[in-house]
Design an enzyme around this catalytic site. Structure first.
Site, PDB file in Angstrom:
ATOM      1  N   ASP A  99       0.727  -1.044   0.012  1.00 39.86           N
ATOM      2  CA  ASP A  99       0.120   0.011   0.200  1.00 39.86           C
ATOM      3  C   ASP A  99       0.985   1.206   0.215  1.00 39.86           C
ATOM      4  O   ASP A  99       2.044   1.102   0.230  1.00 39.86           O
ATOM      5  CB  ASP A  99      -0.985  -0.171   1.224  1.00 39.86           C
ATOM      6  N   GLU A 158      23.066 -22.645 -17.028  1.00 38.90           N
ATOM      7  CA  GLU A 158      21.925 -21.879 -16.094  1.00 38.90           C
ATOM      8  C   GLU A 158      22.795 -20.487 -15.472  1.00 38.90           C
ATOM      9  O   GLU A 158      22.454 -19.397 -15.687  1.00 38.90           O
ATOM     10  CB  GLU A 158      21.196 -22.584 -15.075  1.00 38.90           C
TER      11      GLU A 158
END
Ligand code: DGJ
Length: 704
Positions: free
Chosen positions: A511, A591
């Site tokens: 928020d 990776e």
């Protein structure tokens, strides 16, 4: 707004800019059972029940949603507000103890005073105007001028009446691991409300709502946003009345709330951030992205590039010692990761989530060294260091609880509600805030720490403080969040360079209140990139991607078991504050090389993503098989387009989007494919993608 002959402050119009007097929109008619104020008893067409109010009172003939409810000294519950004056000033004042939208150079403040002279109550309506971001920030200050204590039972931050029109509402519901899911529906007659009574803004209902025309799309049509800058219990209410008018009221949730206001005292509400756009939902989002990036995030972090981090949580959970963390740090350094964050499990007695919260002393036995030694070794590798805290919580099995059981929120006469086996500390108490401040300072003073992850892992229940009298227990939920804000404020004053990432079991406190202190917030505990597409898309309606914590995690994903390529995981996490949350020791050499490239790409595009204009290009209802979004640089000469397939179909149609925000006459080069297009062709003709088949494949295109 305008003051009528009865002294009532009417709301006349909110929408596309016009300087005209809009009072012609008000019509008077005698609607049965809509009563008249005594002074206007002969005018049956005049009723508070049918007129649009700027801030609605209660109990005096407006039967729609009240903005304010007060029990005055004699027990009366009526509040009848009349205009008493206004002033306009340059700049703005901060709120006391609450986060606020920081002033810009152009900010002006309007204060309108409304008065109930029967009970000597003043309500000042505060409006702060941000013309560049096209935002109006509202709050209310209630002052008791009487000689008796009054009890506030509801104090909204904003009330907006829409006299005409039929509206859809969009709200953002969810759950742990699936926050801010967008839902849109036509507002029915009567009351529709959203909110949280969990003591936190919550995963379940974000304090941001949108009202829009029935035909508003992502790029066309009118929409209004209302975002409460608050991290506690909140309420967003809509009422469509007898004549089809719509009222929006937003503020602290009134359930369980009361506030004793002694003579001469004032109560200030949190701020509601309002905006209107005629350019569809993307247009409205741009206003919120701008105000958050420019006036809510602390200036220290507005331009700063956030470090690429690796977080230990999904890499090790509670199972680590310093040697393991150092191995992670070594591997991370080799892949050009810039910060290591040690998550939960480093303090007190904490080898699972049943004990230890509250005891913020380093578990050197578990680590095998001091925190300073670990941090120094990590810094020696060239990495920054971050540490996890969950300050507002306590386990029963902790030294803190054993010595201060009265510091936990709990009813005196019943057993407490537990969640994750933890209780919530009483942040309304100054001694609790002071304890946490000194406990955190003693770690932050003795160890080099650039970043804190601030977690909050349960909803609050048993809102009962042992430090407050019976008559003030209704204040606990609000005082709790004021205590949290105070602690954040104190820490940031002492450590202005400390970056605090907000978190609440993922995005349970995502928020504008937390964003005032925390430039980024962990968006969700769900790190599955395909689920993240929805979560981050829903979050983007109100909040910029530069605030969304997003990490590449292991595949198969720990929450869903879904396998997704590293490429797609990277593209999704890159549209956030980029990082990793996996065990680097389990990565193959290939990776690791791919991650190095991802980090190079992140640095290449980081400014475009963080400061550019963001556009949602697809709607799930129209394109259920793929999700696309883009960023355009402020000068509109560069764009980054992302598309992820969420469902692969045999012999399916080409995924297709129309780009947004480009300069129509300019030539855009697509570097990867040595092609060029005009902005007009990409925006009006669109672009189709030819992808190799495969689950969840994705593509990123960079236009310059
Ligand atoms: C919830 C957070 O969202 C996770 O990232 C992790 O920090 C855990 N809490 C630790 O308990």
């Amino acid at each position: 707004m305008g003051v009528d002959n009865a002294g009532v402050l009417l709301h006349l119009y909110y929408g596309r800019k016009t300087d005209a007097d809009m009072s012609y929109l008000i019509r008077y008619t005698d609607r049965g059972f809509s009563g008249n104020p005594y002074a206007l008893r002969t005018n049956r067409g005049y009723s508070l029940d049918t007129l649009p109010q700027e801030y609605s009172g209660s109990g005096v003939g407006d039967y729609r949603l009240p903005a304010v409810q007060v029990v005055s000294g004699n027990g009366s519950r009526s509040v009848d507000l009349r205009y008493a004056g206004f002033r306009i000033t340059k700049g703005r004042e901060p709120l006391q103890g609450l986060p606020f939208v920081r002033a810009s150079e152009k900010t002006e403040t309007l204060v309108v005073t409304l008065r109930d002279s029967a009970i000597d109550l003043d309500i000042q309506l505060l409006y702060h105007v941000y013309p560049d971001e096209d935002v109006i920030v509202r709050s209310a200050r209630i002052t008791n001028n009487s000689s008796k204590t009054v009890m506030i039972e509801k104090a909204a931050s904003a009330c907006v009446d829409f006299l005409y029109g039929n509206y859809d509402v969009i709200h953002f519901h969810g759950r742990h691991c699936m926050e801010r899911m967008q839902e849109r529906f036509a507002l029915p007659r009567g009351i529709t409300s959203f909110g949280s009574r969990r003591g936190m803004s919550s995963h379940h209902s974000n304090p941001f709502v949108i009202l829009c025309d029935r035909h508003t799309t992502e790029n066309t049509g009118d929409s209004y946003g209302c975002m409460l800058m608050y991290s506690g219990n909140h309420h967003e209410e809509f009422e469509v009345d007898q004549a089809g008018s719509t009222r929006l009221v937003s503020g602290i949730h009134p359930d369980g709330f009361s506030w004793m206001l002694a003579p001469e005292e004032a109560f200030e509400t949190p701020e509601a951030i309002l905006s209107f756009s005629a350019d569809g939902l993307n247009g409205l989002s741009r206003h919120y992205h701008d105000i958050i990036r420019k006036q809510i995030i602390a200036p220290r972090w507005q331009q700063a590039r956030r470090p690429v981090l690796i977080n230990s949580w999904e890499a090790a959970y509670f199972d680590f010692d310093a040697q393991k963390i150092l191995r992670f740090a070594n591997a991370a350094r080799d892949m050009d990761i810039e910060m290591l964050v040690l998550d939960d499990g480093w303090f007190g007695k904490r080898n699972d989530d049943n004990s230890g919260l509250g005891d913020w002393t380093v578990n050197e036995h578990k680590l095998g060294c001091t925190m300073k030694e670990l941090s120094d070794r990590i810094h020696d590798l060239g990495l920054k260091f971050g540490l996890w805290f969950e300050p507002e919580m306590v386990n029963e099995d902790s030294d803190l609880f054993r010595s201060h059981p009265e510091w936990a929120l709990r009813d005196p006469d019943r057993e407490p509600m537990l969640a994750r086996n933890q209780l919530v500390l009483d942040m309304s108490r100054q001694d609790v805030v002071d304890y946490l401040f000194s406990a955190m300072c003693s770690i932050l003073d003795s160890t080099r720490i650039e970043y804190v992850k601030w977690d909050f892992n349960r909803s609050i229940a048993n809102f009962y403080s042992h430090a407050l009298p019976a008559s003030r227990q209704g204040e606990v939920a609000h005082r709790f969040i004021l205590g949290t804000y105070q602690l954040l404020e104190k820490l940031l004053s002492r450590y202005p360079d400390l970056m605090i990432e907000g978190c609440s079991g993922g995005g349970g406190r995502f928020d504008a209140g937390m964003l005032y202190y925390c430039p980024q917030i962990w968006c969700s505990d769900d790190t599955d990139p395909i689920e993240r597409l929805e979560i981050q898309r829903g979050t983007s309606y109100g909040y910029p991607v530069s605030t969304m914590g997003a990490h590449v995690s292991a595949s198969p994903n720990h929450q869903t078991g879904r396998a997704v390529s590293l490429h797609t995981r990277g593209i999704v996490a890159q549209s956030g504050t980029f990082g990793y949350e996996l065990n680097p020791e389990k990565l193959s050499d290939a990776e690791k090389e791919e991650i190095k490239k991802q980090i190079r790409d992140y640095h290449r595009y980081a400014d475009l993503i963080a400061h550019g204009t963001y556009y949602r290009l697809t709607e799930p209802s129209d394109t259920p098989d793929y999700c696309a979004w883009m960023f355009v640089s402020q000068d509109r000469t560069e764009a980054l387009v992302n598309l992820v397939m969420t469902h692969v179909r045999a012999n399916g149609p080409f995924p297709f989007v129309k780009l947004q925000g480009l300069l129509p006459e300019r030539i855009y080069h697509l570097q990867e494919q040595s092609q060029q297009f005009t902005g007009a062709s990409l925006m009006y003709g669109g672009y189709s993608f030819q992808l190799s088949p495969g689950d969840y494949c994705s593509v990123q295109l960079h236009f310059t």
